[in-house]
Design a protein around this motif. Structure first.
Motif, PDB file in Angstrom:
ATOM      1  N   THR A   1       2.342   6.263  -8.903  1.00  0.00           N
ATOM      2  CA  THR A   1       3.024   7.451  -9.417  1.00  0.00           C
ATOM      3  C   THR A   1       2.308   8.703  -8.934  1.00  0.00           C
ATOM      4  O   THR A   1       1.072   8.753  -8.941  1.00  0.00           O
ATOM      5  N   VAL A   2       3.113   9.675  -8.534  1.00  0.00           N
ATOM      6  CA  VAL A   2       2.568  10.965  -8.114  1.00  0.00           C
ATOM      7  C   VAL A   2       3.112  12.037  -9.048  1.00  0.00           C
ATOM      8  O   VAL A   2       4.252  11.948  -9.523  1.00  0.00           O
ATOM      9  N   TYR A   3       2.277  13.028  -9.317  1.00  0.00           N
ATOM     10  CA  TYR A   3       2.637  14.112 -10.218  1.00  0.00           C
ATOM     11  C   TYR A   3       2.509  15.445  -9.481  1.00  0.00           C
ATOM     12  O   TYR A   3       1.702  15.577  -8.552  1.00  0.00           O
ATOM     13  N   LEU A   4       3.284  16.393  -9.936  1.00  0.00           N
ATOM     14  CA  LEU A   4       3.164  17.752  -9.420  1.00  0.00           C
ATOM     15  C   LEU A   4       3.174  18.708 -10.602  1.00  0.00           C
ATOM     16  O   LEU A   4       4.199  18.861 -11.277  1.00  0.00           O
ATOM     17  N   GLN A   5       2.036  19.296 -10.868  1.00  0.00           N
ATOM     18  CA  GLN A   5       1.927  20.310 -11.909  1.00  0.00           C
ATOM     19  C   GLN A   5       2.189  21.660 -11.269  1.00  0.00           C
ATOM     20  O   GLN A   5       1.461  22.074 -10.363  1.00  0.00           O
ATOM     21  N   MET A   6       3.218  22.326 -11.727  1.00  0.00           N
ATOM     22  CA  MET A   6       3.622  23.605 -11.150  1.00  0.00           C
ATOM     23  C   MET A   6       3.396  24.711 -12.181  1.00  0.00           C
ATOM     24  O   MET A   6       4.008  24.684 -13.256  1.00  0.00           O
TER      25      MET A   6
ATOM     26  N   THR B   1       1.028  16.853  -0.598  1.00  0.00           N
ATOM     27  CA  THR B   1       0.889  15.417  -0.414  1.00  0.00           C
ATOM     28  C   THR B   1      -0.515  14.992  -0.807  1.00  0.00           C
ATOM     29  O   THR B   1      -1.454  15.801  -0.780  1.00  0.00           O
ATOM     30  N   ILE B   2      -0.634  13.723  -1.144  1.00  0.00           N
ATOM     31  CA  ILE B   2      -1.932  13.168  -1.513  1.00  0.00           C
ATOM     32  C   ILE B   2      -1.999  11.732  -1.013  1.00  0.00           C
ATOM     33  O   ILE B   2      -1.049  10.953  -1.177  1.00  0.00           O
ATOM     34  N   THR B   3      -3.105  11.388  -0.360  1.00  0.00           N
ATOM     35  CA  THR B   3      -3.262  10.038   0.159  1.00  0.00           C
ATOM     36  C   THR B   3      -3.823   9.117  -0.914  1.00  0.00           C
ATOM     37  O   THR B   3      -4.292   9.568  -1.968  1.00  0.00           O
ATOM     38  N   ASP B   4      -3.830   7.838  -0.608  1.00  0.00           N
ATOM     39  CA  ASP B   4      -4.399   6.885  -1.567  1.00  0.00           C
ATOM     40  C   ASP B   4      -5.896   7.077  -1.703  1.00  0.00           C
ATOM     41  O   ASP B   4      -6.480   6.647  -2.704  1.00  0.00           O
ATOM     42  N   GLY B   5      -6.494   7.755  -0.742  1.00  0.00           N
ATOM     43  CA  GLY B   5      -7.918   8.066  -0.831  1.00  0.00           C
ATOM     44  C   GLY B   5      -8.210   9.397  -1.491  1.00  0.00           C
ATOM     45  O   GLY B   5      -9.374   9.756  -1.679  1.00  0.00           O
ATOM     46  N   GLY B   6      -7.159  10.126  -1.831  1.00  0.00           N
ATOM     47  CA  GLY B   6      -7.352  11.379  -2.544  1.00  0.00           C
ATOM     48  C   GLY B   6      -7.326  12.631  -1.694  1.00  0.00           C
ATOM     49  O   GLY B   6      -7.564  13.735  -2.197  1.00  0.00           O
ATOM     50  N   SER B   7      -7.047  12.518  -0.413  1.00  0.00           N
ATOM     51  CA  SER B   7      -6.950  13.712   0.426  1.00  0.00           C
ATOM     52  C   SER B   7      -5.648  14.438   0.131  1.00  0.00           C
ATOM     53  O   SER B   7      -4.588  13.817   0.068  1.00  0.00           O
ATOM     54  N   ILE B   8      -5.751  15.745  -0.007  1.00  0.00           N
ATOM     55  CA  ILE B   8      -4.620  16.560  -0.462  1.00  0.00           C
ATOM     56  C   ILE B   8      -4.284  17.633   0.553  1.00  0.00           C
ATOM     57  O   ILE B   8      -5.166  18.216   1.182  1.00  0.00           O
ATOM     58  N   LYS B   9      -2.984  17.873   0.669  1.00  0.00           N
ATOM     59  CA  LYS B   9      -2.489  18.964   1.516  1.00  0.00           C
ATOM     60  C   LYS B   9      -1.438  19.723   0.727  1.00  0.00           C
ATOM     61  O   LYS B   9      -0.585  19.124   0.074  1.00  0.00           O
ATOM     62  N   TYR B  10      -1.515  21.058   0.774  1.00  0.00           N
ATOM     63  CA  TYR B  10      -0.547  21.915   0.093  1.00  0.00           C
ATOM     64  C   TYR B  10       0.173  22.804   1.094  1.00  0.00           C
ATOM     65  O   TYR B  10      -0.412  23.245   2.089  1.00  0.00           O
TER      66      TYR B  10
ATOM     67  N   ILE C   1       0.856  -1.182   0.000  1.00  0.00           N
ATOM     68  CA  ILE C   1       0.000   0.000   0.000  1.00  0.00           C
ATOM     69  C   ILE C   1       0.898   1.240   0.000  1.00  0.00           C
ATOM     70  O   ILE C   1       1.836   1.317   0.792  1.00  0.00           O
ATOM     71  N   THR C   2       0.577   2.178  -0.882  1.00  0.00           N
ATOM     72  CA  THR C   2       1.261   3.478  -0.847  1.00  0.00           C
ATOM     73  C   THR C   2       0.296   4.464  -0.219  1.00  0.00           C
ATOM     74  O   THR C   2      -0.577   5.008  -0.885  1.00  0.00           O
ATOM     75  N   SER C   3       0.429   4.651   1.084  1.00  0.00           N
ATOM     76  CA  SER C   3      -0.568   5.417   1.827  1.00  0.00           C
ATOM     77  C   SER C   3      -0.564   6.879   1.410  1.00  0.00           C
ATOM     78  O   SER C   3      -1.616   7.473   1.179  1.00  0.00           O
ATOM     79  N   VAL C   4       0.614   7.464   1.370  1.00  0.00           N
ATOM     80  CA  VAL C   4       0.746   8.885   1.055  1.00  0.00           C
ATOM     81  C   VAL C   4       1.908   9.048   0.084  1.00  0.00           C
ATOM     82  O   VAL C   4       2.951   8.419   0.248  1.00  0.00           O
ATOM     83  N   MET C   5       1.709   9.878  -0.908  1.00  0.00           N
ATOM     84  CA  MET C   5       2.800  10.282  -1.792  1.00  0.00           C
ATOM     85  C   MET C   5       2.794  11.793  -1.877  1.00  0.00           C
ATOM     86  O   MET C   5       1.742  12.428  -1.742  1.00  0.00           O
ATOM     87  N   GLY C   6       3.955  12.341  -2.109  1.00  0.00           N
ATOM     88  CA  GLY C   6       3.980  13.791  -2.189  1.00  0.00           C
ATOM     89  C   GLY C   6       5.340  14.351  -2.496  1.00  0.00           C
ATOM     90  O   GLY C   6       6.257  13.615  -2.888  1.00  0.00           O
TER      91      GLY C   6
END
Length: 121
Positions: free
Chosen positions: A77-82, A50-59, A30-35
């Motif tokens: 895979t996690v992405y960051l659009q800047m 960061t973003i959880t596997d459930g879709g919760s996001i923190k900036y 399980i990848t719980s959080v990626m960021g």
């Protein structure tokens, strides 16, 4: 056990955009959080998003409204659009993942090697 491989850094002019990607591989259950976190010279590493596997996001406060984090759970895979990049966004950006590996039951934290983002005209 787990490897994080980042891509997408580089040089961009102020006001420009970049997209970072980070793929996790290994014995992942399980990848719980990626960021993403970033660190510039003389400063502490700080949260970008960061973003959880459930879709919760923190900036982080400094990127709200300009950066967007997303993930593909199937690809780990996690992405960051800047967007609207500023000189103060220049830093080494590190991928971070909190992972439960097969055969274990607790989250472990892993870091990528970092990718450099330079914002300059």
């Amino acid at each position: 056990q787990v490897q994080l491989v980042e891509s997408g850094g580089g040089l961009v002019q102020p006001g420009g955009s970049l997209r970072l990607s980070c793929a996790a591989s290994g014995t992942i259950k399980i990848t719980s959080v990626m960021g993403w976190y970033r660190q510039s010279p003389g400063k502490e590493r700080e949260l970008v998003a960061t973003i959880t596997d459930g879709g919760s996001i923190k900036y982080g406060d400094s990127v709200k409204g300009r950066f967007t984090v997303s993930r593909d759970n199937a690809k780990n895979t996690v992405y960051l659009q800047m967007n609207v990049l500023k000189p103060e966004d220049a830093a080494v950006y590190y991928c971070n993942a909190k992972v439960i590996v097969w055969g274990q039951y607790n989250n472990r934290e892993f870091w990528g090697q970092g990718t450099l983002v330079t914002v300059s005209s």
